[in-house]
Design a protein around this motif. Structure first.
Motif, PDB file in Angstrom:
ATOM      1  N   GLY A 168       0.824  -1.214   0.000  1.00  0.00           N
ATOM      2  CA  GLY A 168       0.000   0.000   0.000  1.00  0.00           C
ATOM      3  C   GLY A 168       0.852   1.255   0.000  1.00  0.00           C
ATOM      4  O   GLY A 168       0.563   2.237  -0.687  1.00  0.00           O
ATOM      5  N   TYR A 169       1.955   1.189   0.755  1.00  0.00           N
ATOM      6  CA  TYR A 169       2.821   2.360   0.842  1.00  0.00           C
ATOM      7  C   TYR A 169       3.553   2.605  -0.477  1.00  0.00           C
ATOM      8  O   TYR A 169       3.585   3.731  -0.977  1.00  0.00           O
ATOM      9  CB  TYR A 169       3.838   2.219   1.985  1.00  0.00           C
ATOM     10  CG  TYR A 169       4.673   3.475   2.117  1.00  0.00           C
ATOM     11  CD1 TYR A 169       4.096   4.646   2.593  1.00  0.00           C
ATOM     12  CD2 TYR A 169       5.997   3.513   1.710  1.00  0.00           C
ATOM     13  CE1 TYR A 169       4.829   5.826   2.676  1.00  0.00           C
ATOM     14  CE2 TYR A 169       6.742   4.685   1.792  1.00  0.00           C
ATOM     15  CZ  TYR A 169       6.149   5.839   2.272  1.00  0.00           C
ATOM     16  OH  TYR A 169       6.872   6.998   2.333  1.00  0.00           O
ATOM     17  N   ILE A 170       4.156   1.552  -1.042  1.00  0.00           N
ATOM     18  CA  ILE A 170       4.938   1.788  -2.263  1.00  0.00           C
ATOM     19  C   ILE A 170       4.051   2.092  -3.469  1.00  0.00           C
ATOM     20  O   ILE A 170       4.472   2.792  -4.376  1.00  0.00           O
ATOM     21  CB  ILE A 170       5.912   0.619  -2.569  1.00  0.00           C
ATOM     22  CG1 ILE A 170       5.195  -0.726  -2.607  1.00  0.00           C
ATOM     23  CG2 ILE A 170       7.052   0.586  -1.556  1.00  0.00           C
ATOM     24  CD1 ILE A 170       6.096  -1.923  -2.899  1.00  0.00           C
ATOM     25  N   MET A 171       2.817   1.601  -3.440  1.00  0.00           N
ATOM     26  CA  MET A 171       1.907   1.881  -4.565  1.00  0.00           C
ATOM     27  C   MET A 171       1.161   3.200  -4.388  1.00  0.00           C
ATOM     28  O   MET A 171       0.930   3.923  -5.349  1.00  0.00           O
ATOM     29  CB  MET A 171       0.883   0.751  -4.709  1.00  0.00           C
ATOM     30  CG  MET A 171       1.463  -0.589  -5.110  1.00  0.00           C
ATOM     31  SD  MET A 171       2.108  -0.598  -6.807  1.00  0.00           S
ATOM     32  CE  MET A 171       2.469  -2.362  -6.986  1.00  0.00           C
ATOM     33  N   GLU A 172       0.743   3.500  -3.143  1.00  0.00           N
ATOM     34  CA  GLU A 172      -0.175   4.626  -2.934  1.00  0.00           C
ATOM     35  C   GLU A 172       0.202   5.525  -1.757  1.00  0.00           C
ATOM     36  O   GLU A 172      -0.614   6.355  -1.337  1.00  0.00           O
ATOM     37  CB  GLU A 172      -1.594   4.090  -2.696  1.00  0.00           C
ATOM     38  CG  GLU A 172      -2.119   3.198  -3.813  1.00  0.00           C
ATOM     39  CD  GLU A 172      -3.552   2.810  -3.581  1.00  0.00           C
ATOM     40  OE1 GLU A 172      -4.381   3.704  -3.314  1.00  0.00           O
ATOM     41  OE2 GLU A 172      -3.854   1.599  -3.643  1.00  0.00           O
ATOM     42  N   HIS A 173       1.403   5.338  -1.204  1.00  0.00           N
ATOM     43  CA  HIS A 173       1.831   6.121  -0.028  1.00  0.00           C
ATOM     44  C   HIS A 173       0.833   6.000   1.123  1.00  0.00           C
ATOM     45  O   HIS A 173       0.569   6.950   1.842  1.00  0.00           O
ATOM     46  CB  HIS A 173       2.026   7.604  -0.397  1.00  0.00           C
ATOM     47  CG  HIS A 173       3.378   7.878  -0.977  1.00  0.00           C
ATOM     48  ND1 HIS A 173       4.370   8.555  -0.314  1.00  0.00           N
ATOM     49  CD2 HIS A 173       3.924   7.517  -2.158  1.00  0.00           C
ATOM     50  CE1 HIS A 173       5.453   8.614  -1.071  1.00  0.00           C
ATOM     51  NE2 HIS A 173       5.215   7.982  -2.191  1.00  0.00           N
ATOM     52  N   GLN A 225       5.541  -1.028 -17.163  1.00  0.00           N
ATOM     53  CA  GLN A 225       6.496   0.063 -17.363  1.00  0.00           C
ATOM     54  C   GLN A 225       7.042   0.638 -16.057  1.00  0.00           C
ATOM     55  O   GLN A 225       7.897   1.514 -16.074  1.00  0.00           O
ATOM     56  CB  GLN A 225       5.834   1.200 -18.180  1.00  0.00           C
ATOM     57  CG  GLN A 225       5.410   0.765 -19.578  1.00  0.00           C
ATOM     58  CD  GLN A 225       6.553   0.135 -20.367  1.00  0.00           C
ATOM     59  OE1 GLN A 225       7.564   0.779 -20.609  1.00  0.00           O
ATOM     60  NE2 GLN A 225       6.395  -1.132 -20.749  1.00  0.00           N
ATOM     61  N   GLU A 226       6.499   0.162 -14.931  1.00  0.00           N
ATOM     62  CA  GLU A 226       6.922   0.710 -13.642  1.00  0.00           C
ATOM     63  C   GLU A 226       7.186  -0.420 -12.651  1.00  0.00           C
ATOM     64  O   GLU A 226       6.634  -1.510 -12.780  1.00  0.00           O
ATOM     65  CB  GLU A 226       5.838   1.645 -13.070  1.00  0.00           C
ATOM     66  CG  GLU A 226       5.650   2.902 -13.898  1.00  0.00           C
ATOM     67  CD  GLU A 226       4.481   3.751 -13.392  1.00  0.00           C
ATOM     68  OE1 GLU A 226       4.603   4.981 -13.466  1.00  0.00           O
ATOM     69  OE2 GLU A 226       3.472   3.180 -12.936  1.00  0.00           O
ATOM     70  N   ARG A 227       8.033  -0.096 -11.666  1.00  0.00           N
ATOM     71  CA  ARG A 227       8.371  -1.098 -10.651  1.00  0.00           C
ATOM     72  C   ARG A 227       8.410  -0.436  -9.276  1.00  0.00           C
ATOM     73  O   ARG A 227       8.817   0.718  -9.148  1.00  0.00           O
ATOM     74  CB  ARG A 227       9.736  -1.717 -10.955  1.00  0.00           C
ATOM     75  CG  ARG A 227      10.126  -2.860 -10.009  1.00  0.00           C
ATOM     76  CD  ARG A 227      11.521  -3.409 -10.314  1.00  0.00           C
ATOM     77  NE  ARG A 227      11.617  -3.891 -11.670  1.00  0.00           N
ATOM     78  CZ  ARG A 227      12.774  -4.199 -12.270  1.00  0.00           C
ATOM     79  NH1 ARG A 227      13.922  -4.058 -11.604  1.00  0.00           N
ATOM     80  NH2 ARG A 227      12.784  -4.627 -13.512  1.00  0.00           N
ATOM     81  N   VAL A 228       8.001  -1.215  -8.268  1.00  0.00           N
ATOM     82  CA  VAL A 228       8.110  -0.785  -6.867  1.00  0.00           C
ATOM     83  C   VAL A 228       8.951  -1.833  -6.144  1.00  0.00           C
ATOM     84  O   VAL A 228       9.160  -2.940  -6.662  1.00  0.00           O
ATOM     85  CB  VAL A 228       6.710  -0.668  -6.215  1.00  0.00           C
ATOM     86  CG1 VAL A 228       5.898   0.448  -6.845  1.00  0.00           C
ATOM     87  CG2 VAL A 228       5.957  -1.996  -6.302  1.00  0.00           C
ATOM     88  N   MET A 229       9.438  -1.499  -4.950  1.00  0.00           N
ATOM     89  CA  MET A 229      10.408  -2.382  -4.297  1.00  0.00           C
ATOM     90  C   MET A 229      10.100  -2.597  -2.809  1.00  0.00           C
ATOM     91  O   MET A 229       9.738  -1.662  -2.096  1.00  0.00           O
ATOM     92  CB  MET A 229      11.815  -1.789  -4.439  1.00  0.00           C
ATOM     93  CG  MET A 229      12.211  -1.551  -5.890  1.00  0.00           C
ATOM     94  SD  MET A 229      13.931  -1.005  -6.077  1.00  0.00           S
ATOM     95  CE  MET A 229      13.922   0.545  -5.185  1.00  0.00           C
ATOM     96  N   LEU A 230      10.279  -3.852  -2.390  1.00  0.00           N
ATOM     97  CA  LEU A 230      10.126  -4.244  -0.988  1.00  0.00           C
ATOM     98  C   LEU A 230      11.432  -4.866  -0.510  1.00  0.00           C
ATOM     99  O   LEU A 230      12.236  -5.332  -1.319  1.00  0.00           O
ATOM    100  CB  LEU A 230       9.035  -5.322  -0.849  1.00  0.00           C
ATOM    101  CG  LEU A 230       7.623  -4.974  -1.279  1.00  0.00           C
ATOM    102  CD1 LEU A 230       6.767  -6.234  -1.293  1.00  0.00           C
ATOM    103  CD2 LEU A 230       7.019  -3.952  -0.324  1.00  0.00           C
ATOM    104  N   ILE A 231      11.612  -4.921   0.788  1.00  0.00           N
ATOM    105  CA  ILE A 231      12.746  -5.630   1.378  1.00  0.00           C
ATOM    106  C   ILE A 231      12.195  -6.593   2.427  1.00  0.00           C
ATOM    107  O   ILE A 231      11.236  -6.265   3.140  1.00  0.00           O
ATOM    108  CB  ILE A 231      13.777  -4.638   1.960  1.00  0.00           C
ATOM    109  CG1 ILE A 231      15.064  -5.366   2.343  1.00  0.00           C
ATOM    110  CG2 ILE A 231      13.209  -3.824   3.119  1.00  0.00           C
ATOM    111  CD1 ILE A 231      16.243  -4.424   2.589  1.00  0.00           C
ATOM    112  N   TYR A 232      12.784  -7.801   2.486  1.00  0.00           N
ATOM    113  CA  TYR A 232      12.217  -8.888   3.289  1.00  0.00           C
ATOM    114  C   TYR A 232      13.307  -9.465   4.181  1.00  0.00           C
ATOM    115  O   TYR A 232      14.415  -9.749   3.706  1.00  0.00           O
ATOM    116  CB  TYR A 232      11.693  -9.953   2.313  1.00  0.00           C
ATOM    117  CG  TYR A 232      11.107 -11.182   2.945  1.00  0.00           C
ATOM    118  CD1 TYR A 232       9.984 -11.095   3.765  1.00  0.00           C
ATOM    119  CD2 TYR A 232      11.647 -12.444   2.700  1.00  0.00           C
ATOM    120  CE1 TYR A 232       9.431 -12.233   4.331  1.00  0.00           C
ATOM    121  CE2 TYR A 232      11.097 -13.583   3.257  1.00  0.00           C
ATOM    122  CZ  TYR A 232       9.990 -13.473   4.077  1.00  0.00           C
ATOM    123  OH  TYR A 232       9.427 -14.596   4.630  1.00  0.00           O
TER     124      TYR A 232
END
Length: 208
Positions: free
Chosen positions: A22-27, A109-116
């Motif tokens: 939710g945060y990386i897609m929509e803050h 065309q776009e990418r978001v990133m998580l860390i695990y």
């Protein structure tokens, strides 16, 4: 490109994957209930694709399970959310520094990133400077023609390797945890999950 890649901590409440997305897609760090609904609806709408063999449990049972705020998400949920938002989701594993890419091959065309860290997902963002407020975070990155993010990927990997050096991860097969509620000790993710399901306690601390 000016800025630094930062790890934005998401609360440990069993919904970290959904709130991180939710945060990386929509803050928005409070999207978990809505995104669980999205996943349940997607899975229910295509029982052929989301079969018991794929989900590890019957379709209806899975839908009820993923709506439970105590249950954790993983690879299945990330692949559905990548499709829902029409963006690739890169999940970096601290222990191995591996990057799993969801939504690959769909030409997004776009990418978001998580860390695990083995148990928990946090968000990755580009901040103009260390300590800058979160509202200045950039979380959505353009995918280049070579399907990379260019210099952003190098910066991200540096952060992941730094976290690995600090051992900011949990070896989920062998780690020892203590339940923060009743102080009982458990070994490995399996025992932790069993204890959580038996007692409803979800506040574990690692101890060595």
């Amino acid at each position: 490109m000016e800025g630094t890649i930062v790890r934005r901590v998401i609360p440990s409440d069993n919904s970290c994957l959904f709130n991180a997305v939710g945060y990386i897609m929509e803050h928005d760090k409070h999207k978990a209930p809505e995104l669980r609904q999205v996943i349940a609806a997607t899975v229910a709408s295509d029982p052929k694709k989301y079969s018991e063999a794929f989900l590890g449990k019957p379709n209806e049972e899975y839908c009820a399970w993923i709506l439970n705020p105590e249950k954790w998400g993983g690879a299945i949920e990330l692949s559905i959310l990548a499709e829902y938002y029409g963006r690739e989701i890169a999940a970096y594993d601290i222990q191995t520094t591996r990057c799993d890419l969801y939504g690959q091959g769909k030409n997004y065309q776009e990418r978001v990133m998580l860390i695990y860290d083995g148990l928990h997902y946090d968000a990755l963002a580009m901040s103009p400077s260390d300590g800058a407020p979160e509202e200045f975070d950039q979380t959505i990155f353009a995918v280049r023609n070579d399907r990379t993010l260019g210099p952003v990927e190098g910066l991200t990997l540096n952060l992941v390797k730094e976290q690995q050096r600090k051992r900011s991860y949990t070896d989920t097969a062998n780690f020892t945890l203590r339940c923060g509620v009743c102080q009982i000790g458990v070994i490995g993710q399996k025992e932790a999950v069993q204890h959580a399901e038996a007692t409803g306690h979800v506040n574990f601390q690692e101890y060595k």
